[in-house]
Design a protein around this motif. Structure first.
Motif, PDB file in Angstrom:
ATOM      1  N   GLU A 100       1.229  -9.427   3.304  1.00 51.51           N
ATOM      2  CA  GLU A 100       0.895  -8.860   4.611  1.00 51.51           C
ATOM      3  C   GLU A 100       1.398  -7.448   4.860  1.00 51.51           C
ATOM      4  OE1 GLU A 100       1.913 -11.513   7.795  1.00 51.51           O
ATOM      5  OE2 GLU A 100       0.274 -12.868   7.211  1.00 51.51           O
ATOM      6  N   ILE A 102       2.580  -3.395   4.191  1.00 49.99           N
ATOM      7  CA  ILE A 102       2.381  -2.149   3.454  1.00 49.99           C
ATOM      8  C   ILE A 102       3.476  -1.179   3.900  1.00 49.99           C
ATOM      9  CG2 ILE A 102      -0.106  -2.509   3.257  1.00 49.99           C
ATOM     10  CD1 ILE A 102      -0.519  -0.439   5.453  1.00 49.99           C
ATOM     11  N   GLY A 106       2.358   4.502   5.472  1.00 48.66           N
ATOM     12  CA  GLY A 106       0.984   4.297   5.030  1.00 48.66           C
ATOM     13  C   GLY A 106       0.157   3.678   6.135  1.00 48.66           C
ATOM     14  N   ALA A 107       0.736   2.704   6.821  1.00 50.03           N
ATOM     15  CA  ALA A 107       0.047   2.069   7.945  1.00 50.03           C
ATOM     16  C   ALA A 107      -0.220   3.084   9.048  1.00 50.03           C
ATOM     17  CB  ALA A 107       0.875   0.900   8.485  1.00 50.03           C
ATOM     18  N   GLY A 110      -2.994   5.708   8.523  1.00 49.63           N
ATOM     19  CA  GLY A 110      -4.359   5.235   8.703  1.00 49.63           C
ATOM     20  C   GLY A 110      -4.878   5.423  10.104  1.00 49.63           C
ATOM     21  N   GLN A 165       0.649   4.510  -2.367  1.00 46.50           N
ATOM     22  CA  GLN A 165       0.219   4.248  -0.994  1.00 46.50           C
ATOM     23  C   GLN A 165      -1.137   3.553  -0.975  1.00 46.50           C
ATOM     24  OE1 GLN A 165       1.807   4.574   1.883  1.00 46.50           O
ATOM     25  NE2 GLN A 165       3.633   5.486   1.007  1.00 46.50           N
ATOM     26  N   GLY A 166      -2.046   4.062  -1.791  1.00 49.48           N
ATOM     27  CA  GLY A 166      -3.370   3.455  -1.858  1.00 49.48           C
ATOM     28  C   GLY A 166      -3.320   2.032  -2.390  1.00 49.48           C
ATOM     29  N   ALA A 167      -2.462   1.816  -3.370  1.00 48.71           N
ATOM     30  CA  ALA A 167      -2.358   0.482  -3.970  1.00 48.71           C
ATOM     31  C   ALA A 167      -1.962  -0.564  -2.928  1.00 48.71           C
ATOM     32  CB  ALA A 167      -1.348   0.489  -5.111  1.00 48.71           C
ATOM     33  N   ILE A 169      -2.480  -0.545   0.425  1.00 45.90           N
ATOM     34  CA  ILE A 169      -3.550  -0.903   1.378  1.00 45.90           C
ATOM     35  C   ILE A 169      -4.679  -1.672   0.697  1.00 45.90           C
ATOM     36  CG2 ILE A 169      -2.971   1.074   2.842  1.00 45.90           C
ATOM     37  CD1 ILE A 169      -5.625   2.345   2.064  1.00 45.90           C
ATOM     38  N   VAL A 170      -4.956  -1.341  -0.568  1.00 47.03           N
ATOM     39  CA  VAL A 170      -6.028  -2.050  -1.268  1.00 47.03           C
ATOM     40  C   VAL A 170      -5.616  -3.485  -1.594  1.00 47.03           C
ATOM     41  CG1 VAL A 170      -7.415  -2.143  -3.384  1.00 47.03           C
ATOM     42  CG2 VAL A 170      -7.132   0.031  -2.181  1.00 47.03           C
ATOM     43  N   ARG A 172      -3.603  -5.424  -0.050  1.00 56.83           N
ATOM     44  CA  ARG A 172      -3.601  -6.303   1.134  1.00 56.83           C
ATOM     45  C   ARG A 172      -5.016  -6.698   1.524  1.00 56.83           C
ATOM     46  NH1 ARG A 172      -0.801  -4.541   6.715  1.00 56.83           N
ATOM     47  NH2 ARG A 172      -2.534  -3.058   6.666  1.00 56.83           N
ATOM     48  N   ALA A 173      -5.952  -5.738   1.415  1.00 59.42           N
ATOM     49  CA  ALA A 173      -7.333  -6.029   1.797  1.00 59.42           C
ATOM     50  C   ALA A 173      -8.016  -6.971   0.820  1.00 59.42           C
ATOM     51  CB  ALA A 173      -8.128  -4.739   1.930  1.00 59.42           C
ATOM     52  N   THR A 174      -7.709  -6.794  -0.476  1.00 62.27           N
ATOM     53  CA  THR A 174      -8.375  -7.632  -1.473  1.00 62.27           C
ATOM     54  C   THR A 174      -7.611  -8.922  -1.755  1.00 62.27           C
ATOM     55  OG1 THR A 174      -7.257  -6.449  -3.262  1.00 62.27           O
ATOM     56  CG2 THR A 174      -9.426  -5.650  -2.633  1.00 62.27           C
TER      57      THR A 174
END
Lengths: 195, 195
Positions: A100, A102, A106-107, A110, A165-167, A169-170, A172-174
């Motif tokens: 859950e 990040i 990073g949050a 966004g 940072q990208g890793a 957010i990705v 968590r989404a996937t």
DNA sequence: GTCTATACAAAGATAGAC
DNA sequence: GTCTATCTTTGTATAGAC
């Protein structure tokens, strides 16, 4: 020091940080925070006059804790550049293992334009500081032969920060467990081996 | 086709997408959208029964437009793997040149747990689809000698997606023009040259 | 330092006229 | 298809008792 031993202001900061890392800044309210801390709404206002003040305090603390730890390892002569790099990765690995969470900044990045100005400044300072620190470590590792990448250390620092940072957010989404560990290994291999 | 020639539903989708890319989902309201479209709040509800429906429609359209374009170039025998990769980068470059915008799904991923379930599904599908497409292109380029990276194509696909998404959120927070172009060059060099 | 009570604005959503 | 008017909830913030 456990949670109950902390004073109220610190517990408010802890809960707020946790909630932002899970849900973001604009999606949470004094009510959500108060409930988790176990107090009522106006008690928060007593410690932090407004939501923006609370938000700023959370990012400031996060940034300073990071900053102190990074500075300490950079100044430690016993530590190699790769030690420092691995140390830098540990919080990302921790959050990567959480379904859950990040990075706080990073949050916030966004929803950057929907943040109070005082929070924007803190978030920007967080990223700027990390880029400078990474550049310094990468440059040192390149000069002493630990690293073998091509291109400027500054460009590589960008690659590292953006990727981590990208890793988060990705993943968590996937919902892909292992996503962060995996990409970190890839990143590490680009530092170690010459192209 | 200019904006005025589109029907109301499309104009609502356009404005909502733009606002999410700038400010996120939870920070915007029917009032913000209505004002920019030039209509009143209940007119939006007529086209999209709830905010979650509107949000889902925005992501679905974004995902499908991307998906069609990516599929087309992957099936075009005239295009090299590097052509496809460069094509993939163009939207990131466009947003990179904009001080305020990031990828729609990157913005939504930052507040993932505060999104309606129907939107979460769409965002997850977006990233999953991109990872599969990238893996396919990278694998092809590796096999035909265009690319020379080490490690699995799937791991490299992660690196590419994570880096580009991270680059957008970091460039907006730091206000660094050229950040995305720069990291993209670094990324490209890791594909082209053997380690 | 924490609470109850309340003010005030903004949110999503609905009813019904035109 | 668009509007005015309204409902209900939730948000931040304040006043003042304990």
């Amino acid at each position: 020091m456990n949670n109950q031993a902390k004073n109220t202001a610190e517990r408010i900061l802890d809960v707020t940080q946790d909630l932002i890392q899970r849900r973001g800044y604009n999606a949470i309210s004094f009510n959500h925070i108060a409930e988790k801390v176990g107090i009522k709404k106006p008690s928060i206002v007593h410690h932090f006059p407004g939501k923006a003040d609370l938000g700023k305090a959370v990012v400031k603390r996060y940034r300073e804790v990071f900053s102190a730890a990074l500075q300490a390892i950079a100044e430690d002569d016993q530590k190699t550049a790769m030690d420092a790099f691995d140390f830098y990765c540990t919080p990302y690995l921790d959050y990567g293992g959480d379904k859950e969470k990040i990075c706080l900044c990073g949050a916030l990045a966004g929803e950057f334009l929907a943040l109070p100005k005082v929070m924007q400044k803190e978030v920007a300072a967080f990223f700027d500081g990390h880029l400078r620190w990474l550049e310094d470590i990468l440059k040192r590792g390149l000069e002493n032969g630990e690293f073998h990448f091509t291109g400027k250390p500054a460009a590589m620092a960008q690659l590292v920060l953006d990727t981590l940072q990208g890793a988060l957010i990705v993943k968590r989404a996937t919902g892909t467990s292992g996503h962060v560990v995996e990409v970190m290994k890839t990143l590490r291999s680009k530092l170690e081996k010459p192209e």
